[in-house]
Write an enzyme that holds these catalytic residues in place. Structure first.
Site, PDB file in Angstrom:
ATOM      1  N   SER A 558       0.896  -1.307  -0.005  1.00  0.00           N
ATOM      2  CA  SER A 558      -0.054  -0.067  -0.127  1.00  0.00           C
ATOM      3  C   SER A 558       0.772   1.359   0.031  1.00  0.00           C
ATOM      4  O   SER A 558       1.617   1.274  -0.886  1.00  0.00           O
ATOM      5  CB  SER A 558      -1.095   0.030   1.217  1.00  0.00           C
ATOM      6  OG  SER A 558      -2.168   0.924   1.062  1.00  0.00           O
ATOM      7  N   ASP A 641      -8.352  -5.198  -5.995  1.00  0.00           N
ATOM      8  CA  ASP A 641      -7.930  -3.989  -5.233  1.00  0.00           C
ATOM      9  C   ASP A 641      -8.550  -2.938  -5.769  1.00  0.00           C
ATOM     10  O   ASP A 641      -8.018  -2.413  -6.875  1.00  0.00           O
ATOM     11  CB  ASP A 641      -6.498  -3.934  -5.291  1.00  0.00           C
ATOM     12  CG  ASP A 641      -6.002  -2.812  -4.301  1.00  0.00           C
ATOM     13  OD1 ASP A 641      -6.812  -2.085  -3.789  1.00  0.00           O
ATOM     14  OD2 ASP A 641      -4.565  -2.812  -4.331  1.00  0.00           O
ATOM     15  N   HIS A 673      -7.070  -5.882  -1.879  1.00  0.00           N
ATOM     16  CA  HIS A 673      -5.867  -5.019  -1.428  1.00  0.00           C
ATOM     17  C   HIS A 673      -4.894  -6.086  -0.527  1.00  0.00           C
ATOM     18  O   HIS A 673      -3.696  -5.504  -0.367  1.00  0.00           O
ATOM     19  CB  HIS A 673      -6.332  -3.777  -0.310  1.00  0.00           C
ATOM     20  CG  HIS A 673      -5.180  -2.531  -0.485  1.00  0.00           C
ATOM     21  ND1 HIS A 673      -4.868  -2.012  -1.530  1.00  0.00           N
ATOM     22  CD2 HIS A 673      -4.980  -1.881   0.421  1.00  0.00           C
ATOM     23  CE1 HIS A 673      -4.115  -1.162  -1.194  1.00  0.00           C
ATOM     24  NE2 HIS A 673      -3.718  -1.062   0.293  1.00  0.00           N
TER      25      HIS A 673
END
Length: 726
Positions: A558, A641, A673
């Site tokens: 991320s 995601d 994600h």
């Protein structure tokens, strides 16, 4: 019973030098929060364990003896999805996912001391969970949640008509959120009642939707909302729930309210803290959370942020009187920590709150009438707190927690006293054998603007006279942290036991070190945080002799993935043998494809079209940065995601390939994600650890380390290399 032995803790053992493998990590028992009975004698918790041979995850429920820590099996029925104490001795209510109503669930009642002797109280016509109960006269009122249709009925997916077209049509945001395309169904809190007939209770199947009458309201709020988003008063007559502000655009603002509504739904729910409302403290417009009634039901405590588009603003405790127009009071409003959950003591005089403090989730107490400058007191416990419940009517609480060295810590904590250990998983589970706090220590280094914290995690059998390659792990968020807590995805100990010493920094933007450090990353993603990481790397390189930085690697997900991409184009990128970027942004302007616009509009000081220069400032795809790329890099990105499109990962891999940089792309079409499915998680570890082990030299120094060839998935390779000279 023999087949269910994994449900019970095995005998304790002595620590050994065996490495903690991904298989151990994924297959270790996973335990839910322990919820004590009304008398404080027993607690019930969920447990599951993945079996690689059978490719399944059987689950069940255990009982924890709160006097001696003994654990016993309550049931091995995987269809029992939740259990709640009935408030009558050791009787329980449980939800069974297998029911005579197609797509529905059964409500059952039993006794924890004779669980097999259960009876069915009734059925719910749809998926339903999050039960909360309270006696109200001769009835037991309850609330729970499920999906609502636009008409307000409980949605039953199994009974829904199949659509004639797959088209989706939108006139407003969200289109998709985290991992799901938004549909017409929404979460709602429903109320019902158990009626006593003789010595048994029954449920007539009737539910009242308490949320749907408020147009555009939703509770619990996805994707992370649950039973903590609502509460039921002790007399069972009033319900509180949190919803994002119905009148405001949800993708652009974080503003949310606490609503109050009669349990019977006789009036439409009304917010107590509406933006600019007569009771709301001036300037308080942010996200609300954790509503909880006082024991007498006359007050309600909740948490709220001030800023209307900032999901990582500091939460402050608020208390409102129920059935009054008096202004809401702010409690300990100057405390420079952000509470995450709040509960009342049995006498209503003390609040117990959890908050992150210096990378540990701690439990604090404070008076319910504390003034602005009051500093809450820490309650002693081990690890980080996941949840807590009062033990009977005492001041003691049963803590369910975890740490960097154990995935489950059940303990009793009492203000002013040492904690009492009941069950620590690392002392019992064979998969966690050898894990303990001695291999973990904090590191503080002068950063770009202030001292910055990191965790050092050493491998099993660590020898200070040996040298171990550096694994430099960068957390996501960016407003997050590496805490003293267990991760079921990025677990530093799994990395360490490949033969690394892990350094996990908490740079500018991290939470739990005061709000200023969190806020300082705003519009500075590649600035102060990057400088912090450089200074930490330099400190490790110059001062810690047992860490080999020459053969180190860096990895992150991320925001951590963005930072790895940023590092690839910076001088620090040349210091690592390999990089791993998981779901990280690559092209600055692509951020507009995200779901929660409030996130980027806060972090980059404006909208995409009004502050475009801020989005482009930290663009990893700038030609002058790409020109420096040379460090081998693994790119991970998944199809579901929706925080940032899989195209980001594909684009990054495209450039790495055309540049001739050794690289690989790992994709899971059924993951989000995060990678959460057990078999996918194993492949993720085989690829990620195999990649860094190849380039760091670990495969040579540690023959037992994971290799890329350990992964059974065939690699797609249609040509020798994508690089060519135009």
């Amino acid at each position: 019973m023999a087949a269910a032995k994994w449900l019970i803790a095995s005998l304790a053992f002595a620590s050994s030098g065996l490495a903690f493998t991904p298989e151990d990590f994924i297959s270790a028992p996973r335990r839910g929060e322990a919820i004590p009975d009304p008398k404080g004698e027993l607690a019930v918790f969920h447990v599951s364990k993945y079996n690689f041979d059978k490719k399944d995850r059987p689950s069940g429920w255990n009982l924890l003896n709160l006097k001696n820590g003994d654990i016993s099996v309550l049931t091995t029925d995987s269809d029992v999805s939740e259990i709640t104490w009935l408030g009558d001795g050791t009787k329980v209510v449980y939800v069974n996912g297998t029911d005579s109503v197609k797509g529905g669930v059964g409500i059952w009642i039993s006794d924890a001391k004779n669980f097999g002797n259960a009876y069915k109280a009734g059925s719910v016509n749809g998926a339903f969970s999050g039960l909360k109960l309270a006696k109200s006269g001769d009835k037991i009122n309850f609330v729970g949640y499920g999906q609502s249709t636009t008409k307000g009925d409980l949605y039953n997916e199994a009974a829904a008509k199949e659509a004639v077209s797959s088209a989706r049509i939108y006139d407003s945001l969200f289109v998709r959120h985290w991992d799901t395309y938004v549909g017409t169904q929404f979460n709602a809190v429903f109320s019902g009642a158990l009626t006593k007939n003789g010595d048994k209770y029954s449920f007539d199947g009737k539910l009242k939707n308490l949320v749907q009458p408020v147009k555009y309201a939703e509770s619990p709020y996805p994707p992370f909302g649950g039973s903590g988003d609502y509460d039921l008063s002790s007399d069972g007559k009033t319900v509180a729930f949190m919803s994002k502000a119905p009148e405001l655009p949800k993708a652009n603002l974080t503003t949310s309210y606490i609503f109050l509504v009669p349990h019977d739904g006789s009036r439409v729910a009304e917010p107590i803290n509406k933006r600019n409302g007569p009771r709301t403290p001036q300037g308080i417009e942010g996200a609300s959370s954790s509503p909880v009634f006082s024991p007498d039901g006359k007050r309600i405590a909740y948490l709220q942020m001030a800023t209307k588009n900032y999901e990582s603003d500091r939460r402050v405790i608020h208390i409102a009187e129920v059935g009054s127009n008096k202004p809401v009071q702010r409690i300990a409003s100057n405390w420079d920590r952000s509470p995450e959950a709040v509960k009342w003591s049995s006498d209503g005089r003390t609040l117990y709150v959890t908050a992150e403090d210096h990378a540990t989730g701690k439990l604090f107490t404070l008076p319910a009438d504390a003034r602005d400058n009051h500093k809450p007191e820490v309650v002693k416990h081990d690890g980080s707190v996941s949840s807590f419940y009062f033990v009977g009517s005492s001041k003691s609480v049963l803590i369910s927690g975890n740490s960097l060295w154990s995935n489950a810590l059940f303990q009793v904590a009492t203000p002013g006293r040492p904690n009492r250990k009941l069950f620590y998983a690392n002392e019992h589970d064979p998969e966690l054998k050898g894990l303990g706090p001695n291999d973990i220590e904090p590191l503080w280094v002068d950063g770009a603007r202030t001292k910055i914290h990191s965790w050092i995690v050493k491998p099993t059998g660590f020898d200070k006279n040996k040298v171990y390659p550096l694994a430099f792990l960068i957390h996501g968020g960016p407003q997050g942290s590496w805490g003293d807590s267990w991760s079921t995805r990025w677990n530093p100990r799994v990395w360490a036991d490949q033969g690394y010493v892990v350094v996990a920094p908490n740079p500018t933007g991290s939470t739990g070190f005061g709000q200023k450090l969190t806020d300082d990353i705003t519009n500075d993603w590649g600035g102060a945080p990057y400088k912090d990481l450089v200074k930490i790397w330099e400190h490790v390189h110059n001062n810690i002799k047992y860490i080999d930085t020459d053969n180190g690697i860096a990895a992150g997900a991320s925001f951590g993935g963005f930072m790895v991409n940023w590092i690839q184009g910076q001088d620090l990128g040349r210091k690592f043998k390999a990089l791993v970027s998981h779901d990280g942004t690559f092209v600055g302007s692509s951020k507009i494809g995200t779901d929660e616009l409030f996130f980027i509009e806060h972090d980059f000081n404006g909208t995409f079209f009004e502050a475009r220069q801020n989005y482009d400032r930290w663009d990893c795809s700038k030609p002058e940065l790409v020109a420096k790329w040379s460090t081998p890099q693994l790119v991970v990105h998944n199809d579901f995601d929706f925080r940032l499109s899989v195209a980001e990962g594909v684009g990054l891999f495209n450039v790495l390939q055309e540049k001739g940089v050794p690289s690989r792309f790992l994709n899971f079409p059924d993951e989000t994600h995060w990678v959460t499915k057990p078999e996918n998680s194993l492949v993720w570890h085989q690829q990620v650890l195999g990649w860094v082990n190849k380039w760091s030299g670990i495969n040579k120094s540690n023959p037992k380390s994971i290799k890329l060839s350990d992964c059974p998935i065939e690699v797609v390779d249609h040509e020798a290399h994508s690089y060519f000279d135009y």
